[in-house]
Design an enzyme around this catalytic site. Structure first.
Site, PDB file in Angstrom:
ATOM      1  N   ASN A  10       0.880  -1.172   0.000  1.00 25.18           N
ATOM      2  CA  ASN A  10       0.000   0.000   0.000  1.00 25.18           C
ATOM      3  C   ASN A  10       0.912   1.216   0.000  1.00 25.18           C
ATOM      4  OD1 ASN A  10      -1.796   2.046   0.499  1.00 25.18           O
ATOM      5  ND2 ASN A  10      -2.736   1.100   2.291  1.00 25.18           N
ATOM      6  N   ARG A  76      -2.517  -2.047  -3.532  1.00 20.72           N
ATOM      7  CA  ARG A  76      -3.744  -1.280  -3.313  1.00 20.72           C
ATOM      8  C   ARG A  76      -3.685  -0.026  -4.176  1.00 20.72           C
ATOM      9  NH1 ARG A  76      -5.260   2.758   1.413  1.00 20.72           N
ATOM     10  NH2 ARG A  76      -7.471   2.964   0.965  1.00 20.72           N
ATOM     11  N   HIS A 165     -12.481   2.811   0.107  1.00 22.15           N
ATOM     12  CA  HIS A 165     -12.422   1.831   1.209  1.00 22.15           C
ATOM     13  C   HIS A 165     -13.252   0.588   0.842  1.00 22.15           C
ATOM     14  CE1 HIS A 165     -11.727   5.155   4.484  1.00 22.15           C
ATOM     15  NE2 HIS A 165     -10.562   4.683   4.052  1.00 22.15           N
ATOM     16  N   ARG A 226      -9.241  15.242   6.826  1.00 25.61           N
ATOM     17  CA  ARG A 226     -10.110  15.683   5.715  1.00 25.61           C
ATOM     18  C   ARG A 226     -11.430  16.203   6.251  1.00 25.61           C
ATOM     19  NH1 ARG A 226      -9.808  10.068   2.821  1.00 25.61           N
ATOM     20  NH2 ARG A 226      -7.577   9.809   3.072  1.00 25.61           N
ATOM     21  N   ASP A 267      -5.187  12.115  16.262  1.00 23.57           N
ATOM     22  CA  ASP A 267      -5.272  10.785  16.875  1.00 23.57           C
ATOM     23  C   ASP A 267      -6.301  10.791  17.999  1.00 23.57           C
ATOM     24  OD1 ASP A 267      -4.626   8.572  18.801  1.00 23.57           O
ATOM     25  OD2 ASP A 267      -3.243   8.098  17.170  1.00 23.57           O
ATOM     26  N   PHE A 268      -7.266   9.884  17.916  1.00 22.87           N
ATOM     27  CA  PHE A 268      -8.377   9.916  18.873  1.00 22.87           C
ATOM     28  C   PHE A 268      -7.961   9.599  20.304  1.00 22.87           C
ATOM     29  CE2 PHE A 268     -12.739  10.534  17.162  1.00 22.87           C
ATOM     30  CZ  PHE A 268     -12.322  11.131  15.991  1.00 22.87           C
ATOM     31  N   ARG A 269      -6.827   8.887  20.470  1.00 20.78           N
ATOM     32  CA  ARG A 269      -6.382   8.628  21.841  1.00 20.78           C
ATOM     33  C   ARG A 269      -5.930   9.931  22.494  1.00 20.78           C
ATOM     34  NH1 ARG A 269      -3.045   3.826  19.284  1.00 20.78           N
ATOM     35  NH2 ARG A 269      -3.174   5.409  17.658  1.00 20.78           N
ATOM     36  N   GLY A 315      -9.290   1.636  12.866  1.00 23.72           N
ATOM     37  CA  GLY A 315      -8.654   2.054  14.119  1.00 23.72           C
ATOM     38  C   GLY A 315      -9.609   2.584  15.188  1.00 23.72           C
ATOM     39  N   HIS A 319     -11.529   0.266  18.230  1.00 24.79           N
ATOM     40  CA  HIS A 319     -10.919   0.460  19.553  1.00 24.79           C
ATOM     41  C   HIS A 319     -11.567   1.505  20.435  1.00 24.79           C
ATOM     42  CE1 HIS A 319      -7.744  -2.174  18.294  1.00 24.79           C
ATOM     43  NE2 HIS A 319      -7.524  -1.443  17.225  1.00 24.79           N
ATOM     44  N   GLU A 368      -7.713  -5.474   5.233  1.00 22.99           N
ATOM     45  CA  GLU A 368      -7.659  -5.158   3.810  1.00 22.99           C
ATOM     46  C   GLU A 368      -6.541  -5.930   3.114  1.00 22.99           C
ATOM     47  OE1 GLU A 368      -7.870  -1.090   5.362  1.00 22.99           O
ATOM     48  OE2 GLU A 368      -8.765  -0.533   3.448  1.00 22.99           O
TER      49      GLU A 368
HETATM   50  P1  ADP Z   1      -5.615   4.351   8.480  1.00 21.46           P
HETATM   51  O1  ADP Z   1      -5.443   2.926   8.025  1.00 21.46           O
HETATM   52  O2  ADP Z   1      -6.724   5.093   7.812  1.00 21.46           O
HETATM   53  O3  ADP Z   1      -4.341   5.137   8.569  1.00 21.46           O
HETATM   54  P2  ADP Z   1      -6.433   3.198  11.018  1.00 21.46           P
HETATM   55  O4  ADP Z   1      -7.637   2.409  10.616  1.00 21.46           O
HETATM   56  O5  ADP Z   1      -5.207   2.455  11.403  1.00 21.46           O
HETATM   57  O6  ADP Z   1      -6.113   4.334   9.968  1.00 21.46           O
HETATM   58  O7  ADP Z   1      -6.873   4.152  12.240  1.00 21.46           O
HETATM   59  C1  ADP Z   1      -5.936   4.988  12.821  1.00 21.46           C
HETATM   60  C2  ADP Z   1      -6.632   5.842  13.864  1.00 21.46           C
HETATM   61  O8  ADP Z   1      -7.342   5.017  14.773  1.00 21.46           O
HETATM   62  C3  ADP Z   1      -5.649   6.614  14.732  1.00 21.46           C
HETATM   63  O9  ADP Z   1      -5.314   7.847  14.177  1.00 21.46           O
HETATM   64  C4  ADP Z   1      -6.461   6.802  15.997  1.00 21.46           C
HETATM   65  O10 ADP Z   1      -7.229   7.985  15.863  1.00 21.46           O
HETATM   66  C5  ADP Z   1      -7.406   5.642  16.038  1.00 21.46           C
HETATM   67  N1  ADP Z   1      -7.071   4.654  17.068  1.00 21.46           N
HETATM   68  C6  ADP Z   1      -6.201   3.644  17.000  1.00 21.46           C
HETATM   69  N2  ADP Z   1      -6.174   2.958  18.163  1.00 21.46           N
HETATM   70  C7  ADP Z   1      -7.070   3.549  18.986  1.00 21.46           C
HETATM   71  C8  ADP Z   1      -7.515   3.329  20.330  1.00 21.46           C
HETATM   72  N3  ADP Z   1      -7.027   2.328  21.061  1.00 21.46           N
HETATM   73  N4  ADP Z   1      -8.445   4.156  20.822  1.00 21.46           N
HETATM   74  C9  ADP Z   1      -8.955   5.162  20.098  1.00 21.46           C
HETATM   75  N5  ADP Z   1      -8.571   5.419  18.822  1.00 21.46           N
HETATM   76  C10 ADP Z   1      -7.648   4.631  18.284  1.00 21.46           C
END
Ligand code: ADP
Length: 382
Positions: A10, A76, A165, A226, A267-269, A315, A319, A368
């Protein structure tokens, strides 16, 4: 484990993700990512250096690509345009046609083509296959794929809602049906792919009837960087009033918007800990994200009429239990009830709805790379 493997690549503008997959067992033998391609201080000046670095990483894991039963390399590719909607063996002619599609996906297809070029050069003896992110949505119903703009102009410039996607939406919707013990063809469902990129789809009997992304992966949900849906008037207004160029506006909407644009963090964390420490911008970004998500869920319930299952993936979807809870809170009248305990525990594919919930709610990890590897095998087996 079988003795066959597929290398899945990818290739993005600044990163190259790779995974070596056993397509029969589904086991991942190795995976990694090479980042900061082409960035000033980086030791990885281009995609060729990135792929060589990936091979070194595999070597460090004791994997010799010439002696691991490699049967194909799967790439991809984000945009297949109107032309490509099946996994396609890459040869010079296909690559030439793909190049012509680059204006449709200027941020995504050129780096994928760069990855394809170097991978074919470094691994010339195995077939290379392109798997398209748009493929699953190729036959979106006319009403869902059509923008209400001048018809001739749209036809001439291939402007339609393509959806992205697709590999994930197809994989997860199949898995969801399997989890429920029902044929794919029998289930009406909503899939919420919430990662850095985020998209929703409504799928009836294995065929998508709606999806949130459009001509490009910019439309729809609020994402990491985005904007998702936005009045196109904002584009011309910025161009005219703020004197921004087309590329500046495009970069702003793709890379400096979404949760990042509102909160300075994608990042949601980390966003969660910012909210907990009272950061108002982080809270607003999160609220805008959840609001948009709920709007789409409501819209897709109406598109479907009857919905059997809603699945969360990627992600954030896999999670973040708080996002899942808030996306579906208060929808008991629509037949959706989460079970708090299930929502906050467990791993892998699982049900998080209460026993009495008319609509099942699942978490379904996406894969994927495995889906791409299986598409490659499917194509090669004819
Ligand atoms: P992509 O493949 O589009 O880059 P992912 O599907 O891997 O993205 O998702 C990445 C995002 O998931 C991270 O930026 C974060 O916001 C979120 N993420 C990953 N782990 C966690 C978690 N344990 N809790 C909350 N959000 C998470």
């Amino acid at each position: 484990m079988s003795d066959r493997s597929v290398l899945v690549i990818n290739s993005g503008s600044s990163s190259l993700k790779f995974q070596l997959v056993d397509p029969d067992s589904g086991v991942s033998r190795a995976a990694g990512v090479v980042e900061q391609i082409g960035e000033k201080s980086a030791e990885v000046p281009d995609h060729e250096a990135a792929l060589r670095r990936a091979f070194d990483m595999l070597d460090d894991d004791g994997i010799d690509l010439h002696d691991c039963g490699l049967v194909a390399v799967g790439h991809r590719v984000v945009h297949g345009g109107n032309r490509f909607h099946e996994p396609t063996r890459l040869d010079d002619q296909v690559i030439a046609e793909l190049k012509k599609l680059s204006p449709l996906a200027p941020l995504h297809n050129p780096p994928a083509l760069a990855g394809i070029g170097v991978a074919r050069k470094l691994l010339p003896d195995v077939p290379h296959v392109a798997v398209f992110d748009t493929a699953f949505f190729h036959e979106l119903p006319a009403a869902a794929q059509t923008y209400a703009i001048d018809r001739e102009l749209a036809e001439r410039w291939q402007i339609r809602r393509y959806g992205f996607h697709g590999t994930s939406h197809e994989f997860v919707s199949r898995q969801a049906a399997e989890f429920l013990g029902r044929p794919w063809s029998d289930v009406n469902q909503i899939v919420l792919h919430l990662g850095n990129g985020a998209s929703a789809s409504a799928v009836v009997g294995g065929r998508p009837v709606e999806t949130s992304m459009g001509l490009t992966p910019l439309e729809g949900l609020v994402m990491g960087t985005r904007s998702g849906d936005i009045d196109p008037g904002v584009f011309s207004y910025l161009w005219r009033a703020a004197d921004l160029g087309v590329e500046e506006i495009e970069t702003m909407l793709n890379k400096q918007s979404g949760v990042q644009g509102l909160a300075g963090e994608r990042d949601f964390r980390r966003l969660r800990s910012m909210i907990e420490s009272g950061d108002a911008a982080a809270k607003l970004a999160y609220d805008v994200f959840i609001h948009r998500l709920r709007k789409y869920i409501g819209a897709y319930l109406a598109v479907l009429g009857h919905c059997d299952v809603i699945s969360f993936t990627a992600g954030i979807g896999e999670h973040d239990a708080v996002v899942r809870r808030e996306a579906l809170a208060g929808l008991g009248e629509l037949g959706i009830e989460l079970d708090d305990e299930r929502n906050t525990t467990g791993s892998g594919a699982r049900r998080i709805s209460a026993d009495g919930s008319r609509i099942a709610v699942l978490v379904v990890p996406t894969d994927e790379e495995l889906a791409i590897a299986r598409d490659c095998i499917g194509l090669l087996n004819g």
